[in-house]
Design a protein around this motif. Structure first.
Motif: not given
Length: 485
Positions: A440-443, A457-460, A468-472, A474-477
């Motif tokens: 849903x975040x990608x949508x 999603x697997x990559x993130x 490397x990513x610790x919060x939402x 950073x993941x969205x970025x």
């Protein structure tokens, strides 16, 4: 066991009522055995002597609770009072008429005497009766003496061999109580195994006896020793039998071959779980006198850990090599997956349960390996996606304690304590970290659902596991920069 013993008050009241109808009420079977041995009684089996019809018995019992007709063919009436269930039965005789556990002709006779009715039972310790009204012990086959001298002895050759399951019952009783099996009983059991009659047993019945052995015996190795001695491992469980005489490096395993190590390890696991149970029981009493643990869940977890320990080195027979006096079993942990699966499916069809055991076998070396390597947080997070780390540490600890090295004798598994501490810090002791992003975040970023979602999603999540990513944010970025052009 002189004088009256404690029983639920309702049983005395029922005995009074039945006595007015000319009936004698006896506590029988395992309940009497356990009381004599000073153990807790969980199931009460009561035989009623002197009545002519089950209707008479049901008429009395129905005044105390809900009466069930289940087992009526065997002269059994179940009485439920609240959450407690009691089995009342008429004395009966059984005669073998065909193969399997259903091949019996049962004759119910309320006028039998106790000795004649008890003759159908398997062992002398299970053929003791206790008259609830008179406090009299009835011991027609010397069960009390066998308890005193810690001997497991069958009652009669001809009736014993009618049910092959009794071989497994002998194994689990001997291990649970630490009894020696009488010589004539052991000989008879060996003969039954050699004749192949155990092969007619449904796996469900065998599994129930295995569960009692694993969950109730202080040292399950005693039972497995009898299985080996009587030929059961060789005839029925080749994965277990294959461990015999497989050599090990004496530096790490001075105790001997893989069988010896496995037996020490399974006993270590039983000891660990027994200590856990005592601590949890005390905690429950302190927190609330009314709190109860989920018994089924706890037993399931204990069984999982015990079977994982039993199977953890199933890969060694096929991977062990000896070169210039150097003994190695490289890759045995992964090689043990298939023999474990095959072994377990001969005991049960519980697919999910079996699948929960396999990761513990596959990764049982990881705690020690990670400790030596000083594994990074990313490796520990990734391990948590494959196996419950807390359970894995217990399997590895029992593996470590199942040896006779100086380190093992100290009883402290430093590698396990280190890994548990790290897993606690990373919040992955019992479960992997939750993925930061969902579809849903990608949508929400304006992306159209597609097979690419899984890859992204697997990559993130992989970057999350690596730290490397610790919060939402950073993941969205990351997604915006790499997948939204």
């Amino acid at each position: 066991m002189p004088g009256a013993i404690y029983l639920p008050e309702v049983l005395y009241t029922i005995a009074d009522r039945l006595e007015t109808k000319g009936a004698a009420v006896l506590l029988v079977g395992g309940a009497v055995r356990d009381m004599v041995m000073g153990q807790d009684v969980k199931d009460y089996d009561i035989e009623v002597y002197g009545l002519t019809t089950l209707d008479e018995l049901e008429s009395v019992l129905s005044k105390f609770g809900s009466v069930s007709q289940v087992g009526k063919h065997f002269g059994i009436v179940k009485l439920r009072i609240g959450d407690v269930e009691y089995d009342f039965s008429f004395p009966r005789t059984e005669r073998k008429t065909g193969r399997g556990h259903t091949g019996f002709e049962v004759e119910i006779d309320g006028m039998l005497d106790f000795k004649e009715a008890a003759h159908r039972r398997d062992f002398t310790i299970n053929a003791i009766g206790y008259n609830i009204k008179t406090y009299e012990i009835l011991d027609p086959f010397g069960g009390l003496n066998d308890i005193r001298y810690k001997i497991l002895r069958h009652i009669d050759d001809s009736t014993f061999i009618e049910d092959p399951l009794r071989v497994y019952r002998a194994i689990q009783f001997a291990a649970r109580f630490g009894f020696d099996v009488a010589e004539n009983t052991a000989v008879l059991c060996k003969q039954m195994v050699a004749s192949g009659v155990l092969e007619e047993l449904p796996k469900e019945r065998i599994y129930e006896e295995w569960k009692k052995l694993l969950l109730k015996a202080p040292k399950p190795s005693m039972g497995f020793g009898l299985m080996r001695e009587w030929g059961i491992t060789e005839h029925c469980f080749l994965e277990l039998h294959a461990l015999i005489d497989v050599p090990q490096d004496t530096k790490y395993h001075p105790e001997g071959d893989v069988w010896t190590h496995t037996m020490l390890s399974i006993d270590a696991m039983a000891s660990i779980l027994n200590k856990e149970e005592k601590v949890e029981s005390r905690s429950c009493r302190v927190l609330s006198p009314d709190s109860t643990t989920d018994k089924h869940r706890n037993e399931k977890r204990a069984l999982k850990l015990l079977f994982a320990e039993l199977c953890h080195d199933f890969g060694k027979p096929m991977t062990t090599t000896v070169e210039e006096g150097c003994i190695k079993a490289i890759g045995h942990e992964k090689a043990g997956i298939e023999p474990t699966r095959s072994f377990m499916y001969r005991l049960t069809e519980e697919h999910d349960f079996i699948e929960s055991i396999l990761p513990l076998v596959e990764h049982h070396l990881k705690p020690s390996q990670f400790y030596k390597q000083g594994a990074k947080a990313s490796a520990i997070r990734r391990l948590a996606t494959k196996v419950n780390i807390e359970d894995l540490v217990l399997v590895a600890k029992a593996d470590f304690l199942g040896r006779t090295t100086p380190e093992a004798k100290k009883g402290v598994y430093e590698a396990g304590e280190w890994l548990l501490g790290k897993a606690e810090e990373l919040k992955v002791k019992n479960r992997p970290i939750e993925p930061i992003l969902q579809g849903r975040d990608l949508i929400a970023l304006g992306m159209q659902p597609s097979p690419r979602f899984g890859t992204i999603l697997d990559e993130v999540y992989g970057l999350q596991l690596d730290g490397v990513i610790s919060d939402r944010e950073g993941a969205l970025d990351h997604v915006k920069r790499h997948h939204c052009q």
